[in-house]
Design a protein around this motif. Structure first.
Motif, PDB file in Angstrom:
ATOM      1  N   ALA A  75       0.840  -1.196   0.000  1.00 27.32           N
ATOM      2  CA  ALA A  75       0.000   0.000   0.000  1.00 27.32           C
ATOM      3  C   ALA A  75       0.875   1.246   0.000  1.00 27.32           C
ATOM      4  O   ALA A  75       1.885   1.307   0.717  1.00 27.32           O
ATOM      5  CB  ALA A  75      -0.907   0.004   1.219  1.00 27.32           C
ATOM      6  N   PHE A  76       0.483   2.248  -0.774  1.00 25.98           N
ATOM      7  CA  PHE A  76       1.183   3.532  -0.798  1.00 25.98           C
ATOM      8  C   PHE A  76       0.434   4.494   0.126  1.00 25.98           C
ATOM      9  O   PHE A  76      -0.667   4.946  -0.181  1.00 25.98           O
ATOM     10  CB  PHE A  76       1.243   4.074  -2.223  1.00 25.98           C
ATOM     11  N   LEU A  77       1.037   4.803   1.277  1.00 28.74           N
ATOM     12  CA  LEU A  77       0.338   5.557   2.312  1.00 28.74           C
ATOM     13  C   LEU A  77       0.116   7.017   1.925  1.00 28.74           C
ATOM     14  O   LEU A  77      -0.890   7.617   2.301  1.00 28.74           O
ATOM     15  CB  LEU A  77       1.115   5.464   3.627  1.00 28.74           C
ATOM     16  N   ARG A  78       1.048   7.608   1.207  1.00 34.25           N
ATOM     17  CA  ARG A  78       0.906   8.999   0.743  1.00 34.25           C
ATOM     18  C   ARG A  78       0.509   9.926   1.897  1.00 34.25           C
ATOM     19  O   ARG A  78      -0.501  10.616   1.876  1.00 34.25           O
ATOM     20  CB  ARG A  78      -0.117   9.091  -0.387  1.00 34.25           C
ATOM     21  N   LYS A  79       1.331   9.893   2.957  1.00 34.88           N
ATOM     22  CA  LYS A  79       1.196  10.739   4.148  1.00 34.88           C
ATOM     23  C   LYS A  79       0.043  10.324   5.056  1.00 34.88           C
ATOM     24  O   LYS A  79      -0.275  11.022   6.028  1.00 34.88           O
ATOM     25  CB  LYS A  79       1.053  12.209   3.771  1.00 34.88           C
TER      26      LYS A  79
END
Length: 316
Positions: free
Chosen positions: A259-263
């Protein structure tokens, strides 16, 4: 030749973790296939070979990845434990830089597929099959041939780690051999629309399409499942209940979901995914079960054991 067991080994090895940028769940299952030493070795060593290069330290990631793949072959040739091992392994790997560039590499038919806006599946790899024009030309130039879609009528893949009986032309460089460890490498700049990426071996992709795998993961996320258990459930969903002529669901399986949390914090990412439109559960491919007289033929299906290797690296 790949060998099948009388019944599948369904024990799974699963883990999940996260840092500030990514979160992952990973799981593997032996399934119906016998174990493959080359696949196991590659799964534990490929990322180390890539990271230990001067090219990696200097940010030359394409060079580092390529050196890593060929480094596995070099190590296997030197290791006496593999002197009489004729097996091979496909590989897929992902490397995430500090600038959010995702480098994805593969040799064989292990794949990486990213889920982006509205759950659209975008492949980040291309399977290496002997019938493809570029692959067939290299095989021919190396003194080999393609028959029934296989290298020399035997191997269903045109790129792999190991499989040295297809890499024995002493007049040619490693990348020119009939079967080569040369990886294809692509770069993908992450956006806020990118949700997650799935890296898996062909035991998964033989059963479900790229979009179906993405839909399966998103379906389970809407049920508030975490990535580790989802990886396990995906393998069990693909596993054949009985041996069959097609071989669908009868391979070993490895799944990594990143998963790409992106902050976002992990729970914020899960909440973000759970509120999205729930897709339909994908249907499995129909399979033709083998009769008793066909069991030997099904067991003799040629295969290359596959492994998926993940690297989510905060590059220097």
């Amino acid at each position: 030749m790949g060998q099948t067991l009388l019944k599948p080994i369904t024990d799974t090895s699963t883990n999940e973790d996260n840092d500030k940028r990514v979160m992952y769940g990973a799981s593997c299952m032996q399934g119906w296939r016998t174990s493959d030493a080359v696949a196991k070795y590659s799964g534990t060593e490929l990322h180390k070979k890539i990271m230990d290069t001067t090219a990696f330290e200097r940010g030359r990631y394409r060079d580092a990845i390529r050196m890593g793949y060929y480094g596995i072959d070099q190590d296997l040739k030197k290791d006496s434990r593999f002197d009489h091992d004729t097996s091979g392994s496909t590989a897929v790997a992902a490397l995430l830089t500090k600038d959010n560039v995702l480098y994805v590499s593969n040799a064989g038919d292990s794949r990486a597929v990213i889920s982006t806006k509205d759950g659209r599946a975008i492949p980040l790899t291309q399977d290496h099959k002997p019938k493809h024009t570029k692959e067939a030309l290299r095989i021919k130039n190396a003194g080999g041939f393609v028959e029934n879609g296989r290298v020399n009528g035997s191997l269903a893949l045109s790129r792999a780690l190991g499989d040295f009986k297809f890499k024995n032309n002493t007049q040619l460089a490693p990348e020119q051999q009939a079967v080569t460890a040369e990886p294809d490498i692509i770069e993908h700049l992450l956006t806020d629309h990118d949700e997650f990426v799935v890296l898996a071996c062909d035991g998964i992709w033989d059963c479900l399409s790229n979009q179906q795998v993405i839909d399966f993961v998103r379906y389970k996320l809407c049920e508030h499942k975490s990535l580790g258990p989802i990886s396990e459930e995906l393998m069990h969903y693909c596993l054949a209940e009985k041996g069959n002529i097609s071989g669908i669901g009868c391979d070993n399986m490895t799944v990594i979901i990143v998963a790409f949390l992106r902050k976002r914090k992990p729970q914020e990412w899960y909440d973000w995914m759970a509120q999205k439109t729930k897709p339909q559960m994908p249907a499995k491919k129909a399979i033709l079960l083998a009769s008793n007289s066909d069991k030997d033929a099904a067991a003799a299906t040629t295969t290359v054991a596959a492994t998926a290797n993940l690297m989510t690296l905060a590059a220097k």
